[in-house]
Design a protein around this motif. Structure first.
Motif, PDB file in Angstrom:
ATOM      1  N   GLU A 263       0.823  -1.213   0.000  1.00  0.00           N
ATOM      2  CA  GLU A 263       0.000   0.000   0.000  1.00  0.00           C
ATOM      3  C   GLU A 263       0.860   1.268   0.000  1.00  0.00           C
ATOM      4  O   GLU A 263       0.615   2.224   0.741  1.00  0.00           O
ATOM      5  CB  GLU A 263      -0.961  -0.001   1.193  1.00  0.00           C
ATOM      6  N   LEU A 264       1.872   1.255  -0.876  1.00  0.00           N
ATOM      7  CA  LEU A 264       2.737   2.421  -1.034  1.00  0.00           C
ATOM      8  C   LEU A 264       2.314   3.218  -2.272  1.00  0.00           C
ATOM      9  O   LEU A 264       1.989   2.644  -3.304  1.00  0.00           O
ATOM     10  CB  LEU A 264       4.202   1.998  -1.212  1.00  0.00           C
ATOM     11  N   HIS A 265       2.326   4.537  -2.146  1.00  0.00           N
ATOM     12  CA  HIS A 265       2.210   5.373  -3.333  1.00  0.00           C
ATOM     13  C   HIS A 265       3.483   5.197  -4.165  1.00  0.00           C
ATOM     14  O   HIS A 265       4.561   4.938  -3.622  1.00  0.00           O
ATOM     15  CB  HIS A 265       2.060   6.845  -2.942  1.00  0.00           C
ATOM     16  N   VAL A 266       3.379   5.370  -5.482  1.00  0.00           N
ATOM     17  CA  VAL A 266       4.549   5.332  -6.357  1.00  0.00           C
ATOM     18  C   VAL A 266       4.640   6.665  -7.101  1.00  0.00           C
ATOM     19  O   VAL A 266       3.707   7.052  -7.810  1.00  0.00           O
ATOM     20  CB  VAL A 266       4.482   4.178  -7.378  1.00  0.00           C
ATOM     21  N   ILE A 267       5.745   7.361  -6.907  1.00  0.00           N
ATOM     22  CA  ILE A 267       6.024   8.608  -7.612  1.00  0.00           C
ATOM     23  C   ILE A 267       7.032   8.276  -8.709  1.00  0.00           C
ATOM     24  O   ILE A 267       8.163   7.898  -8.417  1.00  0.00           O
ATOM     25  CB  ILE A 267       6.593   9.675  -6.663  1.00  0.00           C
ATOM     26  N   VAL A 268       6.620   8.367  -9.967  1.00  0.00           N
ATOM     27  CA  VAL A 268       7.478   7.997 -11.091  1.00  0.00           C
ATOM     28  C   VAL A 268       7.945   9.277 -11.781  1.00  0.00           C
ATOM     29  O   VAL A 268       7.132  10.023 -12.334  1.00  0.00           O
ATOM     30  CB  VAL A 268       6.744   7.088 -12.089  1.00  0.00           C
ATOM     31  N   ASP A 269       9.240   9.509 -11.751  1.00  0.00           N
ATOM     32  CA  ASP A 269       9.841  10.682 -12.387  1.00  0.00           C
ATOM     33  C   ASP A 269      10.372  10.263 -13.760  1.00  0.00           C
ATOM     34  O   ASP A 269      11.339   9.523 -13.861  1.00  0.00           O
ATOM     35  CB  ASP A 269      10.976  11.215 -11.509  1.00  0.00           C
ATOM     36  N   GLU A 270       9.725  10.757 -14.827  1.00  0.00           N
ATOM     37  CA  GLU A 270      10.095  10.389 -16.192  1.00  0.00           C
ATOM     38  C   GLU A 270      10.657  11.591 -16.955  1.00  0.00           C
ATOM     39  O   GLU A 270      10.455  11.731 -18.165  1.00  0.00           O
ATOM     40  CB  GLU A 270       8.881   9.805 -16.927  1.00  0.00           C
ATOM     41  N   ILE A 271      11.386  12.452 -16.261  1.00  0.00           N
ATOM     42  CA  ILE A 271      11.790  13.729 -16.839  1.00  0.00           C
ATOM     43  C   ILE A 271      12.777  13.588 -18.003  1.00  0.00           C
ATOM     44  O   ILE A 271      12.951  14.514 -18.795  1.00  0.00           O
ATOM     45  CB  ILE A 271      12.360  14.659 -15.748  1.00  0.00           C
ATOM     46  N   TYR A 272      13.436  12.429 -18.150  1.00  0.00           N
ATOM     47  CA  TYR A 272      14.356  12.208 -19.277  1.00  0.00           C
ATOM     48  C   TYR A 272      13.748  11.307 -20.351  1.00  0.00           C
ATOM     49  O   TYR A 272      14.474  10.728 -21.156  1.00  0.00           O
ATOM     50  CB  TYR A 272      15.660  11.572 -18.781  1.00  0.00           C
ATOM     51  N   MET A 273      12.421  11.190 -20.400  1.00  0.00           N
ATOM     52  CA  MET A 273      11.807  10.171 -21.268  1.00  0.00           C
ATOM     53  C   MET A 273      12.082  10.404 -22.757  1.00  0.00           C
ATOM     54  O   MET A 273      12.143   9.443 -23.540  1.00  0.00           O
ATOM     55  CB  MET A 273      10.304  10.088 -21.016  1.00  0.00           C
ATOM     56  N   LEU A 274      12.269  11.649 -23.190  1.00  0.00           N
ATOM     57  CA  LEU A 274      12.556  11.919 -24.601  1.00  0.00           C
ATOM     58  C   LEU A 274      14.046  12.110 -24.854  1.00  0.00           C
ATOM     59  O   LEU A 274      14.444  12.504 -25.948  1.00  0.00           O
ATOM     60  CB  LEU A 274      11.794  13.168 -25.068  1.00  0.00           C
ATOM     61  N   SER A 305      12.477  20.808 -18.774  1.00  0.00           N
ATOM     62  CA  SER A 305      13.827  21.329 -18.555  1.00  0.00           C
ATOM     63  C   SER A 305      14.906  20.445 -19.163  1.00  0.00           C
ATOM     64  O   SER A 305      15.906  20.944 -19.681  1.00  0.00           O
ATOM     65  CB  SER A 305      14.096  21.518 -17.062  1.00  0.00           C
ATOM     66  N   LYS A 306      14.711  19.125 -19.146  1.00  0.00           N
ATOM     67  CA  LYS A 306      15.714  18.204 -19.684  1.00  0.00           C
ATOM     68  C   LYS A 306      15.462  17.907 -21.167  1.00  0.00           C
ATOM     69  O   LYS A 306      16.307  18.130 -22.025  1.00  0.00           O
ATOM     70  CB  LYS A 306      15.730  16.895 -18.890  1.00  0.00           C
ATOM     71  N   ASP A 307      14.274  17.387 -21.458  1.00  0.00           N
ATOM     72  CA  ASP A 307      13.991  16.916 -22.815  1.00  0.00           C
ATOM     73  C   ASP A 307      13.976  18.043 -23.844  1.00  0.00           C
ATOM     74  O   ASP A 307      14.243  17.808 -25.027  1.00  0.00           O
ATOM     75  CB  ASP A 307      12.650  16.175 -22.838  1.00  0.00           C
ATOM     76  N   PHE A 308      13.662  19.262 -23.407  1.00  0.00           N
ATOM     77  CA  PHE A 308      13.659  20.395 -24.329  1.00  0.00           C
ATOM     78  C   PHE A 308      14.793  21.382 -24.054  1.00  0.00           C
ATOM     79  O   PHE A 308      14.783  22.501 -24.577  1.00  0.00           O
ATOM     80  CB  PHE A 308      12.297  21.094 -24.320  1.00  0.00           C
ATOM     81  N   ALA A 309      15.757  20.982 -23.230  1.00  0.00           N
ATOM     82  CA  ALA A 309      16.989  21.762 -23.041  1.00  0.00           C
ATOM     83  C   ALA A 309      16.712  23.188 -22.587  1.00  0.00           C
ATOM     84  O   ALA A 309      17.378  24.133 -23.016  1.00  0.00           O
ATOM     85  CB  ALA A 309      17.816  21.762 -24.332  1.00  0.00           C
TER      86      ALA A 309
END
Length: 540
Positions: A263-274, A305-309
């Motif tokens: 019963e844990l929340h999951v925070i998924v950071d996909e900031i580098y996906m592209l 900030s990452k994927d679009f520089a």
């Protein structure tokens, strides 16, 4: 209580080593990793919490401050510091500056200058939902009502930690990880992190170095609970910073099923996906899964900030189906809002579809060029590392390479790692050391390669100079004080995974490519004393 304990140490600085030795229940966060106790002077003008914010700094902040005081400039300051420590893409200014100054970006209407819905203007949230539906390959259209817009993913981590955890509770994360998360979850919410320690050894169910497995998550969670720590959530970074790992669909499902069981929340950071720059690697978003094990406890983050520089434009977005979480986070958006004109620019950027259903400029112009530039820069840096005989993880996502400098540490301690980090800085190149990512093994460093060629070349020259000097010093020290074994505390099992290709690790030498084998041979020659013992003079 924890804030008072730390801030109450007084001007003498206190013994933070003692605090590190305490169990989790008696310390909310390991302050030794990011503050310098010898410089700590408690301010009478600040609260306990204010004093913590005041001293919350470490090698990352120290190096960042030094860099801004002495930035390298090809013309004005050629002897300045080259920044290989801050994860920014400096390869696409030409593309982004041209796009952001086109006429469609320059709109100024009354709603943009007035208070918006705190979740973000609906026109932007709708565009974000369409954008994520397309790039995350969602099985059904994502809904704008589940989108929240904030000024960056750091603010999102702060907000989520505050609404999901009570003060003193914890979030589970695998190390090494992006160290800014510690600051984000602790400074506002007094939420601590529980670590699932990963290492470079391939043992048990691990098939690659620093592999995250459910067994490691289970162990970290049970250890925390045994000490009375309440863990509320799991953070996943995909692609992973600083490793560059991309999780498979099977791995993602295993992690999410683990979280559901507990019963844990999951925070998924996909900031580098592209920012996956090689066609051989495939990114899988959580939002692209056919079925989420626990959709009400799954929350996905992304930003530009990452994927679009454009790290200077503060924009991050959260997608969650849980309206209680969405509304609670939205109440904090008052402190973390994105200004109206920027919301308009971001919406225009994301909707750039041209004549095609797919985003035309993004796919055909920007991503194509960005990936080619990232790949070329990555190839240059990794080729240099191979020439130096330095082991590293060879991944194809993000802006970074995870490097093994352990052979340049004589005793293999974090103190020696910090000395090496300062030596790089003294030679005007800023890197990030493993301690900043809570790595369990001293000697690992992260280097950012998403930079222009002339800075990469000069920076690598400076790195080479430090390493060659350090190599000579170690040889001299070993002659005076021979170690029991040349391998103690150094290469151990990573000899098997020196130049690891992409996501799969070679299980034998035959599965490595020629460049990897040459690099391995160079590394073994450098780490061996055979050349020193068998000189031309001795043969003569």
């Amino acid at each position: 209580q924890a804030l008072s304990e730390i801030a109450g140490m007084g001007g003498g600085g206190g013994d933070l080593q003692e605090m590190r030795a305490r169990p989790l229940t008696e310390r909310r966060v390991d302050m030794h990793g990011f503050c310098n106790p010898s410089d700590f002077q408690r301010s009478p003008y600040l609260s306990a919490r204010g004093n913590i914010a005041n001293i919350f700094r470490g090698s990352t902040e120290e190096g960042y401050k030094a860099y801004h005081a002495d930035k390298y400039d090809e013309d004005k300051n050629p002897n300045g510091i080259i920044n290989f420590g801050t994860s920014e893409n400096k390869l696409c200014f030409d593309l982004m500056s041209k796009r952001l100054t086109q006429t469609d970006m320059n709109l100024m209407e009354p709603p943009l200058l007035q208070y918006p819905d705190w979740k973000g203007h609906m026109f932007l949230r709708e565009e974000v939902a369409r954008f994520l539906t397309y790039y995350c390959k969602a099985p059904a259209p994502l809904k704008a009502e589940n989108v929240i817009v904030l000024n960056g993913c750091g603010s999102l981590f702060s907000a989520l930690a505050t609404v999901l955890c009570d003060p003193g509770e914890a979030v589970l994360i695998a190390t090494p990880f992006y160290g800014g998360i510690t600051q984000s979850v602790f400074l506002y919410g007094n939420v601590k992190l529980v670590y699932a320690y990963l290492d470079s050894k391939i043992t048990g169910t691990s098939t690659r170095p620093f592999q995250l497995t459910v067994e490691k998550l289970e162990k970290a969670l049970q250890d925390a609970r045994a000490e009375g720590v309440t863990v509320r959530a799991l953070i996943l970074l995909n692609p992973q910073n600083p490793l560059g790992d991309i999780y498979s669909l099977t791995e993602l499902r295993d992690y999410l099923e683990f979280a559901k069981r507990h019963e844990l929340h999951v925070i998924v950071d996909e900031i580098y996906m592209l920012s996956v720059f090689d066609e051989s690697a495939t990114f899988h978003s959580v939002l692209g899964m056919d079925r989420l094990p626990d959709p009400q406890r799954t929350h996905v983050m992304w930003g530009i900030s990452k994927d679009f520089a454009v790290s200077g434009i503060r924009f991050g977005t959260l997608y969650t189906e849980n309206q209680d979480v969405a509304n609670a986070v939205a109440s904090l958006c008052y402190f973390h809002g994105v200004c109206g004109p920027v919301q308009h620019k971001v919406a225009q950027l994301l909707r750039d579809r041209g004549e095609s259903v797919a985003p035309y400029w993004i796919n055909q112009v920007y991503l194509r060029a960005n990936h080619a530039r990232l790949k070329a820069a990555h190839t240059y840096v990794t080729d240099e590392l191979k020439t130096l005989g330095v082991p590293f993880l060879n991944r194809n996502a993000g802006f970074f390479v995870w490097i093994d400098f352990r052979k340049y540490l004589r005793t293999g301690t974090f103190e020696e790692e910090m000395l090496l980090w300062r030596r790089f800085l003294d030679n005007k190149v800023l890197l990030s050391c493993g301690k900043a990512f809570e790595c369990s093994e001293p000697g690992w460093f992260r280097i950012i390669f998403a930079d222009k060629t002339h800075r990469l070349q000069l920076g690598m020259q400076r790195i080479r100079k430090v390493l060659e000097e350090r190599e000579q010093e170690i040889l001299a020290e070993e002659k005076e004080q021979p170690c029991q074994s040349d391998q103690d505390g150094k290469a151990d099992s990573t000899d098997e995974v020196i130049f690891v290709s992409r996501h799969q690790e070679p299980t034998c030498a035959s599965s490595s490519n020629l460049g990897d084998l040459i690099g391995l041979l160079q590394q073994q020659m450098r780490s061996s004393d055979w050349l020193q013992k068998n000189t031309a003079e001795q043969f003569a």
